[in-house]
Design a protein around this motif. Structure first.
Motif, PDB file in Angstrom:
ATOM      1  N   VAL A  70       0.845  -1.185   0.000  1.00 31.41           N
ATOM      2  CA  VAL A  70       0.000   0.000   0.000  1.00 31.41           C
ATOM      3  C   VAL A  70       0.889   1.247   0.000  1.00 31.41           C
ATOM      4  CG1 VAL A  70      -1.676   1.322   1.328  1.00 31.41           C
ATOM      5  CG2 VAL A  70      -1.910  -1.161   1.153  1.00 31.41           C
ATOM      6  N   GLY A 100      -8.317  -1.772  -5.906  1.00 35.35           N
ATOM      7  CA  GLY A 100      -7.209  -1.816  -4.966  1.00 35.35           C
ATOM      8  C   GLY A 100      -5.947  -1.136  -5.447  1.00 35.35           C
ATOM      9  N   GLY A 129      -0.331   0.919  -5.024  1.00 33.65           N
ATOM     10  CA  GLY A 129      -1.189   0.149  -4.131  1.00 33.65           C
ATOM     11  C   GLY A 129      -2.085   1.053  -3.303  1.00 33.65           C
ATOM     12  N   ARG A 131      -5.453  -0.389  -1.737  1.00 32.51           N
ATOM     13  CA  ARG A 131      -6.173  -1.197  -0.752  1.00 32.51           C
ATOM     14  C   ARG A 131      -5.597  -2.599  -0.723  1.00 32.51           C
ATOM     15  NH1 ARG A 131     -12.351  -1.086  -2.121  1.00 32.51           N
ATOM     16  NH2 ARG A 131     -12.280  -2.706  -0.513  1.00 32.51           N
ATOM     17  N   ARG A 132      -5.351  -3.087   0.476  1.00 37.15           N
ATOM     18  CA  ARG A 132      -4.782  -4.420   0.661  1.00 37.15           C
ATOM     19  C   ARG A 132      -5.722  -5.500   0.121  1.00 37.15           C
ATOM     20  NH1 ARG A 132      -5.301  -7.944   5.095  1.00 37.15           N
ATOM     21  NH2 ARG A 132      -6.731  -6.403   5.971  1.00 37.15           N
ATOM     22  N   GLY A 133      -5.145  -6.561  -0.428  1.00 39.45           N
ATOM     23  CA  GLY A 133      -5.947  -7.683  -0.887  1.00 39.45           C
ATOM     24  C   GLY A 133      -5.495  -8.212  -2.231  1.00 39.45           C
ATOM     25  N   TRP A 135      -6.027  -8.768  -6.173  1.00 36.69           N
ATOM     26  CA  TRP A 135      -6.716  -8.054  -7.243  1.00 36.69           C
ATOM     27  C   TRP A 135      -6.245  -8.612  -8.583  1.00 36.69           C
ATOM     28  CZ3 TRP A 135     -10.356  -4.857  -5.266  1.00 36.69           C
ATOM     29  CH2 TRP A 135     -10.163  -4.394  -3.965  1.00 36.69           C
ATOM     30  N   THR A 164      -1.096  -8.792  -6.000  1.00 35.61           N
ATOM     31  CA  THR A 164      -1.391  -8.762  -4.568  1.00 35.61           C
ATOM     32  C   THR A 164      -0.924  -7.435  -3.985  1.00 35.61           C
ATOM     33  OG1 THR A 164      -1.117 -11.157  -4.403  1.00 35.61           O
ATOM     34  CG2 THR A 164      -1.016  -9.895  -2.355  1.00 35.61           C
ATOM     35  N   VAL A 165      -1.838  -6.770  -3.282  1.00 31.62           N
ATOM     36  CA  VAL A 165      -1.491  -5.542  -2.567  1.00 31.62           C
ATOM     37  C   VAL A 165      -1.300  -5.920  -1.106  1.00 31.62           C
ATOM     38  CG1 VAL A 165      -2.188  -3.215  -1.935  1.00 31.62           C
ATOM     39  CG2 VAL A 165      -2.777  -4.126  -4.191  1.00 31.62           C
ATOM     40  N   GLY A 256      -8.824  -4.703   3.260  1.00 28.35           N
ATOM     41  CA  GLY A 256      -8.949  -3.363   2.696  1.00 28.35           C
ATOM     42  C   GLY A 256     -10.261  -2.681   2.987  1.00 28.35           C
ATOM     43  N   GLU A 262      -6.961  -1.758   8.773  1.00 27.58           N
ATOM     44  CA  GLU A 262      -5.812  -1.676   7.873  1.00 27.58           C
ATOM     45  C   GLU A 262      -4.599  -1.077   8.582  1.00 27.58           C
ATOM     46  OE1 GLU A 262      -5.847  -3.111   4.720  1.00 27.58           O
ATOM     47  OE2 GLU A 262      -7.626  -3.816   5.780  1.00 27.58           O
ATOM     48  N   THR A 313      -4.282 -10.953   2.754  1.00 25.43           N
ATOM     49  CA  THR A 313      -5.702 -11.318   2.671  1.00 25.43           C
ATOM     50  C   THR A 313      -6.332 -11.489   4.042  1.00 25.43           C
ATOM     51  OG1 THR A 313      -5.136 -13.669   2.515  1.00 25.43           O
ATOM     52  CG2 THR A 313      -5.345 -12.449   0.451  1.00 25.43           C
TER      53      THR A 313
END
Length: 406
Positions: A70, A100, A129, A131-133, A135, A164-165, A256, A262, A313
């Protein structure tokens, strides 16, 4: 909105050509008929020039790095290759960027006047980046235009590429500056520079080399002693991330979704990375003792990436485990003990009081402390701080906080 194969200019040209053909027949004007047929033929020819072309054979999307934190950037490269018997028209391209990530993934396509040759087109853009997750980037959308601007063809090329974020690993200040009063300070530079082996004497056993005899200890104890190397173990640290659903907003169940969660996740991985670099063997668990990650002392860059990916995740869980955290960690004693919680109630003070004795330096961070919950924890011997938006500032406030002796 899906657009038709003719541009506004092409639709106008086709309509005018048809109108001229119809009017020329009624007026008996061969000139108008010829011009109308020319316009209709031009519009049809432009359409055919686009739709008879073969689609590119391959689209390759490359990400550097493949996982982006991020706030950090990722360079995306697109390589389009194919062969067509007709010249390649110009146009525009757009790559689908998920929620994301943020970035401008569009541009113009150059035209090629060399038919029959295999062509390779390189495109690129940068995303950040957000938002985490997990994508996906893509697919690529290409809109081709004929040279007269009368027709267009929209194609979707290739598939989507996973990206991946991960949470941001913030550069936190070393814990050694506050460890002295808690009895857990580390002289990391000396340990790494001089080694960590201690020599202790033990009784002589048959087969021991005489070169290992510890003469001073033998004279003092009245029996033959030899030197025994004992490997000094690294100190332990434990980081606990409370994932109870009732302690966080409902949106925290998905990565996210909740800004407070977060920040908690970013703080968790940042603390783990900081402690490992301070020389601790670090274990990260959730509220019921489930292992989330582990780091050896003085880790490398690969371990940093693995740590961040392990939390990419992560979401909340259904159980409220904070009231039973002391039972989940029974029998464990560490140096630094860090607990990162969501909502903190005054009723949580008893479990924190029992848990605080498990660590030489207990630190508590809470996203939503109620009433005097932090004061109660401070009286139980914890250093405490409310979770803010800035990870580095939250860490400084927690490590610099005073505590009441237990």
């Amino acid at each position: 909105m899906r657009r038709g194969p003719l541009t506004s200019r092409g639709a106008g040209a086709l309509a005018l050509g048809l109108a001229l053909c119809a009017g020329a027949h009624a007026a008996g004007s061969p000139e108008a008929l010829a011009f109308g047929v020319l316009l209709v033929s031009l519009a049809v020819a432009c359409l055919l020039s686009l739709y008879l072309r073969r689609s590119p054979a391959r689209v390759l999307r490359t990400l550097r790095p493949e996982a982006v934190a991020v706030g950090e950037e990722c360079a995306v490269s697109l390589r389009i290759s194919g062969r067509s018997p007709l010249p390649t028209p110009g146009g525009t391209w757009t790559d689908v960027v998920p929620a994301g990530l943020i970035g401008t993934a569009s541009g113009s396509l150059p035209a090629s006047l060399t038919p029959g040759m295999r062509e390779t087109l390189e495109l690129g853009y940068t995303v950040t980046g957000l938002r985490r997750g997990p994508w996906t980037l893509g697919p690529l959308t290409v809109v081709e235009h004929d040279p007269f601007g009368l027709a267009r063809r929209t194609r979707r090329l290739g598939g989507a590429t996973p990206v991946t974020v991960t949470p941001r690993v913030a550069p936190l200040a070393s814990l050694s500056r506050v460890g002295g009063d808690a009895g857990v300070a580390l002289a990391t530079a000396e340990r790494r520079g001089q080694g960590a082996d201690n020599l202790i004497p033990r009784p002589y056993a048959p087969g021991d080399s005489m070169r290992r005899v510890h003469w001073r200890a033998s004279a003092r104890l009245g029996e033959l002693m030899v030197r025994e190397e004992e490997q000094e173990s690294s100190p332990q640290a434990l980081v606990v991330l409370d994932r109870g659903t009732s302690r966080w907003a409902a949106a925290a169940a998905a990565p996210g979704g909740d800004p407070a969660f977060e920040v908690a996740v970013s703080l968790c991985v940042s603390i783990a990375w900081r402690l490992a670099n301070d020389g601790y063997v670090v274990e990260v668990v959730d509220g019921d003792g489930l292992a989330l990650a582990a780091l050896a002392a003085a880790p490398g860059a690969d371990e940093r990436d693995q740590l961040a990916r392990a939390f990419a995740t992560l979401g909340t869980r259904s159980a409220d485990t904070l009231p039973h955290l002391d039972r989940a960690l029974v029998g464990r004693t560490v140096g630094p003990l860090i607990v990162i919680a969501g909502r903190l109630e005054g009723d949580d003070a008893p479990v924190l009081a029992r848990l605080g004795h498990r660590g030489a330096l207990p630190l508590l961070f809470a996203a939503d402390p109620r009433l005097d919950a932090l004061a109660e924890a401070r009286r139980a011997g914890w250093r405490v701080a409310a979770l803010g938006d800035d990870v580095e500032d939250t860490w400084l406030r927690g490590t610099e906080a005073t505590h009441v002796g237990r």
